[in-house]
Enzyme design. Structure first.
Site, PDB file in Angstrom:
ATOM      1  N   HIS A 127     -14.919 -19.439  22.318  1.00  0.00           N
ATOM      2  CA  HIS A 127     -15.490 -20.557  23.264  1.00  0.00           C
ATOM      3  C   HIS A 127     -17.052 -20.287  24.098  1.00  0.00           C
ATOM      4  CE1 HIS A 127     -14.447 -17.595  26.019  1.00  0.00           C
ATOM      5  NE2 HIS A 127     -16.113 -18.200  27.002  1.00  0.00           N
TER       6      HIS A 127
HETATM    7  C1  UD1 Z   1     -18.025 -21.175  31.318  1.00  0.00           C
HETATM    8  C2  UD1 Z   1     -18.688 -20.034  30.786  1.00  0.00           C
HETATM    9  C3  UD1 Z   1     -18.889 -19.268  30.677  1.00  0.00           C
HETATM   10  C4  UD1 Z   1     -17.068 -18.953  30.423  1.00  0.00           C
HETATM   11  C5  UD1 Z   1     -16.643 -19.386  30.281  1.00  0.00           C
HETATM   12  C6  UD1 Z   1     -14.867 -19.560  30.830  1.00  0.00           C
HETATM   13  C7  UD1 Z   1     -21.434 -20.783  32.140  1.00  0.00           C
HETATM   14  C8  UD1 Z   1     -23.224 -20.505  31.375  1.00  0.00           C
HETATM   15  N1  UD1 Z   1     -20.550 -20.140  31.653  1.00  0.00           N
HETATM   16  O1  UD1 Z   1     -18.101 -21.854  29.478  1.00  0.00           O
HETATM   17  O2  UD1 Z   1     -19.960 -17.459  31.151  1.00  0.00           O
HETATM   18  O3  UD1 Z   1     -17.518 -17.388  29.551  1.00  0.00           O
HETATM   19  O4  UD1 Z   1     -16.942 -20.769  31.439  1.00  0.00           O
HETATM   20  O5  UD1 Z   1     -13.968 -20.019  30.350  1.00  0.00           O
HETATM   21  O6  UD1 Z   1     -20.923 -20.630  33.413  1.00  0.00           O
HETATM   22  N2  UD1 Z   1     -14.277 -28.558  30.391  1.00  0.00           N
HETATM   23  C9  UD1 Z   1     -13.403 -28.790  29.970  1.00  0.00           C
HETATM   24  N3  UD1 Z   1     -12.873 -28.585  31.276  1.00  0.00           N
HETATM   25  C10 UD1 Z   1     -12.816 -28.413  31.774  1.00  0.00           C
HETATM   26  C11 UD1 Z   1     -13.889 -27.491  32.485  1.00  0.00           C
HETATM   27  C12 UD1 Z   1     -14.637 -27.354  31.055  1.00  0.00           C
HETATM   28  O7  UD1 Z   1     -13.413 -30.132  29.577  1.00  0.00           O
HETATM   29  O8  UD1 Z   1     -11.953 -27.924  32.985  1.00  0.00           O
HETATM   30  C13 UD1 Z   1     -15.313 -29.054  28.900  1.00  0.00           C
HETATM   31  C14 UD1 Z   1     -16.771 -30.260  29.641  1.00  0.00           C
HETATM   32  O9  UD1 Z   1     -16.594 -30.214  28.392  1.00  0.00           O
HETATM   33  C15 UD1 Z   1     -17.580 -29.225  29.382  1.00  0.00           C
HETATM   34  C16 UD1 Z   1     -17.550 -27.971  28.072  1.00  0.00           C
HETATM   35  O10 UD1 Z   1     -16.007 -27.896  28.320  1.00  0.00           O
HETATM   36  O11 UD1 Z   1     -18.787 -29.660  29.303  1.00  0.00           O
HETATM   37  C17 UD1 Z   1     -17.998 -26.698  28.473  1.00  0.00           C
HETATM   38  O12 UD1 Z   1     -17.779 -25.953  30.350  1.00  0.00           O
HETATM   39  P1  UD1 Z   1     -18.626 -25.568  30.792  1.00  0.00           P
HETATM   40  O13 UD1 Z   1     -18.268 -24.805  32.077  1.00  0.00           O
HETATM   41  O14 UD1 Z   1     -20.435 -25.766  30.999  1.00  0.00           O
HETATM   42  O15 UD1 Z   1     -19.163 -23.985  30.156  1.00  0.00           O
HETATM   43  P2  UD1 Z   1     -17.970 -22.647  29.542  1.00  0.00           P
HETATM   44  O16 UD1 Z   1     -18.095 -23.041  27.914  1.00  0.00           O
HETATM   45  O17 UD1 Z   1     -16.757 -23.645  30.084  1.00  0.00           O
HETATM   46  N1  UDP Z   2      -6.926 -16.857  29.588  1.00  0.00           N
HETATM   47  C1  UDP Z   2      -5.795 -17.404  30.061  1.00  0.00           C
HETATM   48  N2  UDP Z   2      -5.324 -18.222  29.496  1.00  0.00           N
HETATM   49  C2  UDP Z   2      -5.933 -18.569  28.196  1.00  0.00           C
HETATM   50  C3  UDP Z   2      -6.987 -18.131  28.048  1.00  0.00           C
HETATM   51  C4  UDP Z   2      -7.657 -16.608  28.233  1.00  0.00           C
HETATM   52  O1  UDP Z   2      -5.592 -17.243  31.223  1.00  0.00           O
HETATM   53  O2  UDP Z   2      -5.721 -19.612  27.449  1.00  0.00           O
HETATM   54  C5  UDP Z   2      -7.484 -16.030  30.046  1.00  0.00           C
HETATM   55  C6  UDP Z   2      -7.512 -14.158  29.790  1.00  0.00           C
HETATM   56  O3  UDP Z   2      -6.665 -13.949  30.097  1.00  0.00           O
HETATM   57  C7  UDP Z   2      -8.544 -13.767  30.626  1.00  0.00           C
HETATM   58  C8  UDP Z   2      -9.362 -14.796  30.747  1.00  0.00           C
HETATM   59  O4  UDP Z   2      -8.982 -15.775  30.747  1.00  0.00           O
HETATM   60  O5  UDP Z   2      -7.931 -13.293  32.033  1.00  0.00           O
HETATM   61  C9  UDP Z   2     -10.675 -14.736  30.598  1.00  0.00           C
HETATM   62  O6  UDP Z   2     -11.708 -16.346  30.602  1.00  0.00           O
HETATM   63  P1  UDP Z   2     -12.262 -16.561  29.540  1.00  0.00           P
HETATM   64  O7  UDP Z   2     -12.285 -16.332  28.544  1.00  0.00           O
HETATM   65  O8  UDP Z   2     -12.279 -18.287  29.441  1.00  0.00           O
HETATM   66  O9  UDP Z   2     -13.822 -16.651  29.758  1.00  0.00           O
HETATM   67  P2  UDP Z   2     -14.701 -15.087  30.085  1.00  0.00           P
HETATM   68  O10 UDP Z   2     -13.774 -13.760  29.814  1.00  0.00           O
HETATM   69  O11 UDP Z   2     -15.596 -14.976  28.283  1.00  0.00           O
HETATM   70  O12 UDP Z   2     -16.096 -15.113  30.849  1.00  0.00           O
END
Ligand code: UD1
Ligand code: UDP
Length: 363
Positions: A205
């Site tokens: 992601h």
């Molecule tokens: C965010 C965090 C990242 C973290 C990740 C965990 C920042 C800058 N990034 O990235 O550090 O590793 O979360 O998963 O804070 N979206 C949905 N449904 C949701 C959430 C998001 O559809 O419930 C989609 C939307 O299109 C959104 C995109 O995902 O624009 C990105 O979401 P966003 O929270 O901005 O960043 P992540 O890539 O999720």
């Molecule tokens: N995780 C989860 N379901 C999924 C993918 C990840 O429960 O389908 C959990 C994983 O075990 C870990 C956390 O989400 O605890 C990691 O989150 P993510 O990779 O979104 O963010 P990051 O750690 O890179 O910020």
């Protein structure tokens, strides 16, 4: 003592769960839980509250998705009145997401003490949005709790006074150890028709990997080879699903019969999937740590890590996105050449208790 605790995105929920439990077990702290709403899908948010027994948030700011500037600003605008109304003694933020820095800034500008859990991690890569969030949050925090020695070293180098910094272990690992037995009961392998030790798990992601079709295309080159040998289960992040759906890569992904895209799964199912996998391919931060504890080989599809202990003594190898390197790391695992991992100090399930003890003493 009143502490406002902030969560926003998926990885925050595993980090706050043990803290909320430790506050309850200790006396003298009144926690308030604020969800910014950065993540909002059932499978990116509510499911984790139920599975991890996190209390309902006292306040949900409901900010949702937007550009970095808009999202950060919206969180700040909605969080400020909450701090003004509740007048907490401190605000506690976890991790490195936009909710972390947004609420941290609001707190310090109102003269409220800021606590950062998972402080000091540095990838050294300032193109990564999280790296900016980490550096800024640490520079304004009053108490900084680190998971690994590199965090303490980084903060020292950046001039953070030693009396503000504590190495306490890893709250994410508190959650893992607490839930491992429950996760063993998960039926996800049967549901997906997978056999323990005979598949790989993939998560992707990071914007650097999934927002640029050229980079994602290179990762797919490697996956095309691996999935012919070993099925890959891919709980796909909404960002990645959207990017693939809108790109020329959709056809390639569909054609890979060994690459199984599924919706993001709950914590217990994911823990079952990773702990029974032959290997994990990921660009996640937290998953590098979880695989270290589980002693499951982790191939990290990034050029750097902010969690070096997982690569120094854990089961993690930082491989990048060059298909040849990914395939060669994969072969090392399959040929049994992967290093045996060791568990980092203090990753013992008691980090949250240590944090609460220090907070009780210091605040
Ligand atoms: C965010 C965090 C990242 C973290 C990740 C965990 C920042 C800058 N990034 O990235 O550090 O590793 O979360 O998963 O804070 N979206 C949905 N449904 C949701 C959430 C998001 O559809 O419930 C989609 C939307 O299109 C959104 C995109 O995902 O624009 C990105 O979401 P966003 O929270 O901005 O960043 P992540 O890539 O999720
Ligand atoms: N995780 C989860 N379901 C999924 C993918 C990840 O429960 O389908 C959990 C994983 O075990 C870990 C956390 O989400 O605890 C990691 O989150 P993510 O990779 O979104 O963010 P990051 O750690 O890179 O910020």
């Amino acid at each position: 003592m009143k502490i406002i605790n902030v969560v926003g995105a998926r990885p925050n929920f595993m980090k706050i769960a043990p803290l909320m439990a430790a506050y309850k077990a200790a006396s003298g702290i009144q926690p308030i839980l604020v969800h910014t709403g950065q993540h909002y899908d059932e499978r990116m948010s509510d499911l984790f509250f139920r599975q991890l027994g996190i209390p309902e948030p006292d306040i949900n700011l409901g900010v949702g998705s937007a550009s970095h500037a808009v999202q950060t600003a919206e969180i700040m605008k909605s969080f400020e009145p909450v701090v003004l109304e509740h007048k907490p003694d401190a605000v506690l933020v976890v991790g490195d997401v936009n909710s972390t820095i947004a609420c941290g800034l609001v707190a310090v500008k109102l003269g409220v003490k800021l606590i950062h859990v998972e402080a000091g991690l540095r990838s050294g890569d300032r193109t990564m949005p999280e790296e900016i969030n980490r550096v800024l949050t640490d520079s304004i925090s009053d108490l900084l709790f680190c998971t690994e020695p590199s965090g303490v070293d980084n903060l020292k180098r950046e001039g953070v006074p030693a009396e503000k910094v504590f190495i306490v272990g890893n709250v994410m690992i508190d959650t893992l150890l607490k839930n491992k037995e429950k996760a063993d009961e998960s039926k996800i392998l049967d549901e997906q028709g997978l056999k323990s030790g005979s598949y790989a798990v993939l998560t992707l992601h990071r914007p650097a990997n999934v927002d640029d079709p050229a980079v994602l295309g290179r990762i797919l080159d490697a996956l095309e080879v691996i999935q012919q040998d070993l099925p890959i289960v891919f709980p796909i992040h909404p960002r990645t699903r959207k990017n693939i759906a809108g790109s020329s890569l959709a056809g390639r992904v569909k054609a890979m019969t060994g690459l199984r895209l599924i919706d993001p799964v709950g914590y217990l199912d994911f823990l079952k999937l990773t702990s029974s996998a032959r290997l994990v391919l990921t660009d996640s931060g937290g998953i590098q740590e979880e695989t270290t504890i589980l002693k499951v080989p982790c191939i990290t599809l990034r050029e750097n890590t902010e969690r070096p202990v997982t690569a120094e003594i854990g089961s993690n190898q930082i491989v990048g996105t060059d298909p040849e390197k990914i395939i060669s790391a994969y072969r090392e695992v399959i040929d049994g050449h992967w290093r045996e991992s060791r568990i980092p100090d203090l990753w013992d399930g008691h980090a949250a208790e240590r944090i609460v003890e220090i907070l009780t003493e210091r605040l």
